[in-house]
Design a protein around this motif. Structure first.
Motif: not given
Length: 437
Positions: A171-174, A42-48, A98-107, A112-115
């Motif tokens: 400045g770019v997410g990896d 699980s994770c919480v993010l502002d994606m839109d 097992r799609f969804g076994y782990d999730v994460g997020y970043g820019n 300015p939104f998160l992916e």
């Protein structure tokens, strides 16, 4: 008494515990099926970019991630179903990748939104079973996610753990991806981690970090996290290896490595259990879970024996480069508590200090939190909701669902049995957001 051991004893959190007033929100699987394991990640993010928060919850038993809009402590809004093919629905075929076994997020791009980053470690690539893949969803309606794979795939479970940071300071997410079953120097399941450097509008440059002390079943890449341990403004990557021997040669003692950014495979810091025990069998699982934030780093060792209690489990913390490793035991441990199964750094107390939380996975199933202003004092206890099951806390994360200073704990309960389903032991799963007040 050994001076180093005396130092560790002074760092142990003493005594009894405190309680905080709290409430919770339960989010159930909107498409429940047997074995879905909704909430395993699980994770919480502002994606839109609307200012509202989305909750992403993986259900690897279905091969799906559910993305809920506008999550507050009063409830969650409409949901989307994400699959390896893009946008799906409750009618989408279940998969065994097992799609969804782990999730994460970043820019990961210029906006300015998160992916959202989704691991699918059992994906078949060409003729290779269990090769794994990772999917990058660049917006909530992304029907053509970017796919990351190993250049030379093997049965390595690529995508079992994923995380995001700016590891080269551009400045770019990896994106860092664990492949813990990689063979290294002839040692099966020694483990490796792949680091892909953004942007992701073309095939990205990458580095491969192999287990520095390759050993059979070292599981380097058991879990990944990102912080800034050395406080230089560039993200650092943290990698656990629960099956590694320690530097003293004690088998399966477990190790944790910190790779300061910019990442150099040869530049790493080593963290080990400060009180290893040769009689702690079958293994303490030091590094079962790790979580970093700012200069804090937490390590869980959920099968560590403590004060004569088998599998009591232990939490560890350290802060900054060269700082001592502190112990966080449960004040009154029982056998098979499995303290430290998961851990997270978050300001749940609401005093602007980052607090340290460890999960007890045994019969008690609790969240044990040390106030960041008194990290060696008495912990706060948060009992799980009734009917929580084994592997409670698998999808542990934090978020700020309610505007203000406090943060909430987002806790996956993937083996929770949904009522009114057959069979009763159905592992449909749920996510519970816990707030402290």
């Amino acid at each position: 008494m050994n001076r180093a051991f005396l130092l560790v004893l002074l760092l142990v959190a003493p005594g009894f515990s405190q309680t905080l007033r709290r409430h919770s929100l339960t989010v159930d699987n909107p498409c429940p099926t047997t074995g879905a394991q909704f909430g395993n990640s699980s994770c919480v993010l502002d994606m839109d970019g609307t200012g509202g928060l989305e909750l992403a919850a993986g259900a690897w038993g279905q091969g799906r991630v559910y993305l809920f809009e506008d999550v507050t402590m009063q409830g969650a809004g409409p949901h989307r179903v994400l699959t390896a093919e893009g946008i799906g629905s409750c009618a989408s075929a279940e998969t065994d990748d097992r799609f969804g076994y782990d999730v994460g997020y970043g820019n990961l791009d210029a906006d300015p939104f998160l992916e959202l980053i989704v691991g699918a470690p059992s994906t078949t690539v060409g003729p290779v079973l269990l090769a794994g893949a990772v999917y990058l969803f660049l917006h909530p309606d992304d029907n053509d996610p970017v796919v990351l794979r190993e250049l030379d795939p093997g049965p390595n479970f690529f995508g079992e753990s994923v995380t995001c940071g700016d590891f080269n300071g551009d400045g770019v997410g990896d994106v860092a991806v664990a492949a813990p079953r990689t063979t290294v120097a002839g040692h099966a399941v020694a483990g490796a981690v792949h680091v892909f450097y953004g942007p992701f509008d073309s095939f990205p440059a990458s580095d491969v970090l192999e287990n520095p002390q390759p050993i059979l079943y070292g599981n380097f890449g058991q879990h990944l996290t990102v912080g800034d341990i050395n406080q230089d403004g560039i993200d650092d990557l943290v990698v656990s290896a629960i099956g590694n021997s320690n530097q003293a040669g004690l088998p399966v003692a477990g190790q944790v490595y910190v790779y300061p950014g910019p990442i150099d495979p040869q530049n790493r810091l080593l963290i080990e259990d400060p009180v290893p025990d040769a009689n702690d069998l079958p293994a303490p699982r030091f590094g079962m879970h790790v979580h970093a934030r700012a200069d804090w780093l937490l390590v869980g060792a959920n099968r560590k024996d403590w004060v004569g209690v088998h599998d009591a489990g232990m939490g560890f913390s350290t802060r900054g480069v060269g700082a001592p490793v502190s112990l966080h035991p449960y004040p009154t441990p029982d056998p098979s508590d499995y303290m430290g199964f998961r851990c997270v750094v978050a300001d749940v107390v609401g005093d602007a200090a980052l607090d340290l939380t460890f999960v007890i996975m045994g019969d008690e199933k609790q969240l044990v939190t040390w106030d960041g202003n008194d990290p060696l004092g008495q912990p706060y206890l948060r009992q799980s909701l009734p009917l929580s099951k084994d592997h409670f806390g698998n999808g542990l994360e934090y978020g700020q669902v309610t505007p203000g200073g406090k943060e909430e704990l987002v806790v996956g309960d993937g083996t929770y049995d949904a009522p009114n389903m057959t069979p009763k032991n159905n592992d449909a799963g749920r996510v519970v957001i816990y707030a402290y007040h």
